[in-house]
Design an enzyme around this catalytic site. Structure first.
Site, PDB file in Angstrom:
ATOM      1  N   GLU A  58       0.832  -1.103  -0.076  1.00  0.00           N
ATOM      2  CA  GLU A  58      -0.082  -0.134  -0.113  1.00  0.00           C
ATOM      3  C   GLU A  58       1.079   1.306  -0.008  1.00  0.00           C
ATOM      4  OE1 GLU A  58      -3.445   0.335   2.429  1.00  0.00           O
ATOM      5  OE2 GLU A  58      -3.591   2.368   2.039  1.00  0.00           O
ATOM      6  N   ASP A 110       9.435   7.459   1.117  1.00  0.00           N
ATOM      7  CA  ASP A 110       8.837   7.550  -0.123  1.00  0.00           C
ATOM      8  C   ASP A 110       8.708   6.137  -0.898  1.00  0.00           C
ATOM      9  OD1 ASP A 110       8.694   7.893  -3.184  1.00  0.00           O
ATOM     10  OD2 ASP A 110       9.443   9.950  -2.797  1.00  0.00           O
ATOM     11  N   ASP A 132      -2.587  12.268  -2.927  1.00  0.00           N
ATOM     12  CA  ASP A 132      -2.377  13.678  -2.923  1.00  0.00           C
ATOM     13  C   ASP A 132      -2.839  14.035  -4.313  1.00  0.00           C
ATOM     14  OD1 ASP A 132      -1.404  14.450   0.039  1.00  0.00           O
ATOM     15  OD2 ASP A 132       0.158  13.121  -0.624  1.00  0.00           O
ATOM     16  N   ARG A 207      -9.545   7.165   5.794  1.00  0.00           N
ATOM     17  CA  ARG A 207      -9.770   8.470   6.432  1.00  0.00           C
ATOM     18  C   ARG A 207     -10.033   9.754   5.237  1.00  0.00           C
ATOM     19  NH1 ARG A 207      -5.697  10.376  10.879  1.00  0.00           N
ATOM     20  NH2 ARG A 207      -5.815   7.971  11.606  1.00  0.00           N
ATOM     21  N   GLU A 209     -10.972   9.248   2.289  1.00  0.00           N
ATOM     22  CA  GLU A 209     -12.374   8.884   1.394  1.00  0.00           C
ATOM     23  C   GLU A 209     -13.346   9.361   2.161  1.00  0.00           C
ATOM     24  OE1 GLU A 209     -12.408   4.952   1.283  1.00  0.00           O
ATOM     25  OE2 GLU A 209     -14.704   4.713   0.473  1.00  0.00           O
TER      26      GLU A 209
HETATM   27  C1  LIG Z   1      -4.517  12.139   0.887  1.00  0.00           C
HETATM   28  S1  LIG Z   1      -3.362  11.137   1.542  1.00  0.00           S
HETATM   29  C2  LIG Z   1      -4.414   9.648   1.567  1.00  0.00           C
HETATM   30  C3  LIG Z   1      -3.851   8.779   2.515  1.00  0.00           C
HETATM   31  C4  LIG Z   1      -4.986   7.502   2.784  1.00  0.00           C
HETATM   32  N1  LIG Z   1      -4.288   6.468   1.644  1.00  0.00           N
HETATM   33  C5  LIG Z   1      -6.369   7.680   2.890  1.00  0.00           C
HETATM   34  O1  LIG Z   1      -7.113   7.324   1.764  1.00  0.00           O
HETATM   35  O2  LIG Z   1      -6.759   8.039   4.122  1.00  0.00           O
HETATM   36  C6  LIG Z   1      -2.243  10.597   0.473  1.00  0.00           C
HETATM   37  C7  LIG Z   1      -1.141  10.142   1.288  1.00  0.00           C
HETATM   38  O3  LIG Z   1      -0.080   9.617   0.529  1.00  0.00           O
HETATM   39  C8  LIG Z   1       1.230   9.893   0.900  1.00  0.00           C
HETATM   40  N2  LIG Z   1       2.318   9.848  -0.046  1.00  0.00           N
HETATM   41  C9  LIG Z   1       2.423  10.902  -1.029  1.00  0.00           C
HETATM   42  N3  LIG Z   1       3.516  10.649  -1.692  1.00  0.00           N
HETATM   43  C10 LIG Z   1       3.928   9.238  -1.327  1.00  0.00           C
HETATM   44  C11 LIG Z   1       5.220   8.791  -1.662  1.00  0.00           C
HETATM   45  N4  LIG Z   1       5.882   8.944  -2.928  1.00  0.00           N
HETATM   46  N5  LIG Z   1       5.296   7.370  -1.005  1.00  0.00           N
HETATM   47  C12 LIG Z   1       4.341   7.186   0.111  1.00  0.00           C
HETATM   48  N6  LIG Z   1       3.446   7.890   0.203  1.00  0.00           N
HETATM   49  C13 LIG Z   1       3.247   8.943  -0.428  1.00  0.00           C
HETATM   50  C14 LIG Z   1       1.112  11.384   1.765  1.00  0.00           C
HETATM   51  O4  LIG Z   1       1.987  11.417   2.674  1.00  0.00           O
HETATM   52  C15 LIG Z   1      -0.473  11.046   2.227  1.00  0.00           C
HETATM   53  O5  LIG Z   1      -0.358  10.355   3.596  1.00  0.00           O
END
Ligand SMILES: C[S@@+](CC[C@H](N)C(=O)[O-])C[C@H]1O[C@@H](n2cnc3c(N)ncnc32)[C@H](O)[C@@H]1O
Length: 226
Positions: A58, A110, A132, A207, A209
Site C-alpha cells: 500500500e 517515499d 494527494d 480517512r 475517502e
Molecule cells: C491524501 S493522503 C491519503 C491517505 C490514505 N491513503 C487515505 O486514503 O486516507 C495521501 C498520502 O499519500 C502519501 N504519499 C504521497 N506521496 C507518497 C510517496 N511517494 N510514497 C508514499 N506515500 C506517499 C502522503 O504522505 C499522504 O499521507
C-alpha cells in the site's frame, strides 16, 4: 540496485501535531522490528516473511486503517506499507499493535524508493488510495502517478498482479487512466460503470475517502499487470 534520480516530492508535510505518547512509544519499540530500509540495498520479500503466500503493497497508507484491515483479513499475505508522514505511520503502528498483526512491514518514506529496492515481479497487489491530488496545473508534476511510477509498478508487479487506484478528483482519474493506457503492461479491468462507481467488495474505507474533499464521488480503478 539501479541508480535512480531522486523523484520530485509527491507528498506534503511529513509531521504535524505532536505524536501521542502511546504511539511515540511504538515508534521506539514496534517500528524497529517491522521497519523496511530500502535505501540500504535490495529487499528480499522471502526473507521478510518466509512462506508468505503473496506480497501486497500500500502506497501512501495515511493512518494505516485500510492496510491493517487488509492484513488482518489475510494473515498469510505479507503487506508492505510506505508512507512518509510520521503521524500516519504512528497511527498505523497503533492499528498493527492493537490487532497483533505479524504480517505488516513499514517504510516511513517515499514508496518509490521501496519499489526500486524490490525485485522484479515481487508483488501480487498494490493499493494507491486517494493519493494527494495536486490539483493546480503547476503542481501536476508532483502527482505520484507519472510514467516512471507506472514503469516501476509494471516491473514489480508479477503477471496477473492487480493495482487498485481510487480518487475523488475527476482530473486525477482521467490523468491516471491516460498514463496506464499508455503502458503496454497494464489493462483496465472495468466492464461496466459499477466497476468504477462502487467500492470493491474487499475495500475498507479510509480517512481521506470519508472527508470527501474532491469534486466527484470516489472512483475505483483496477488495473491488471499483463
Ligand atoms: C491524501 S493522503 C491519503 C491517505 C490514505 N491513503 C487515505 O486514503 O486516507 C495521501 C498520502 O499519500 C502519501 N504519499 C504521497 N506521496 C507518497 C510517496 N511517494 N510514497 C508514499 N506515500 C506517499 C502522503 O504522505 C499522504 O499521507
Amino acid at each position: 540496485m539501479p541508480e535512480t534520480p531522486i523523484p520530485i516530492r509527491s507528498f506534503g508535510r511529513t509531521r504535524s501535531r505532536t505524536i501521542k505518547p502511546m504511539q511515540a512509544a511504538l515508534i521506539d519499540t514496534l517500528l524497529p522490528r517491522i521497519a523496511l530500509d530500502p535505501l540500504s540495498g535490495p529487499l528480499d520479500p522471502d526473507r521478510l516473511m518466509p512462506g508468505a503466500a503473496e506480497v501486497w503493497l500500500e502506497i501512501g497508507f495515511g493512518g494505516g486503517e485500510h492496510m491493517a484491515a487488509q492484513a488482518a483479513q489475510r494473515d498469510e499475505v505479507l503487506v508492505l506499507g510506505a508512507e512518509p508522514f510520521w503521524n500516519g505511520a504512528a497511527s498505523a503502528l497503533r492499528h498493527i499493535d492493537e490487532a497483533g498483526l505479524a504480517n505488516v512491514r513499514l517504510y516511513v518514506g517515499d514508496a518509490r524508493a521501496l519499489l526500486t529496492a524490490l525485485p522484479d515481479a515481487a508483488l501480487e497487489r498494490v493499493f494507491i488510495l486517494f493519493p494527494d491530488p495536486w490539483p493546480k496545473l503547476r503542481h501536476h508534476k508532483r502527482r505520484l502517478i507519472q510514467p516512471e511510477t507506472v514503469e516501476a509498478l509494471a516491473r514489480t508487479l508479477g503477471p496477473g498482479g492487480r493495482l487498485r487506484f481510487a480518487s475523488d478528483w475527476s482530473d486525477y482519474i482521467d490523468w491516471t487512466l491516460e498514463r496506464f493506457a499508455r503502458s503496454p503492461h497494464f489493462r483496465w479491468t472495468a466492464e461496466r460503470a459499477d466497476d468504477w462507481r462502487r467500492p470493491p467488495a474487499d475495500h475498507v474505507s479510509t480517512r481521506y475517502e470519508e472527508k470527501r474533499l474532491g469534486d466527484i464521488d470516489p472512483v475505483w480503478l483496477e488495473f491488471e499487470r499483463i
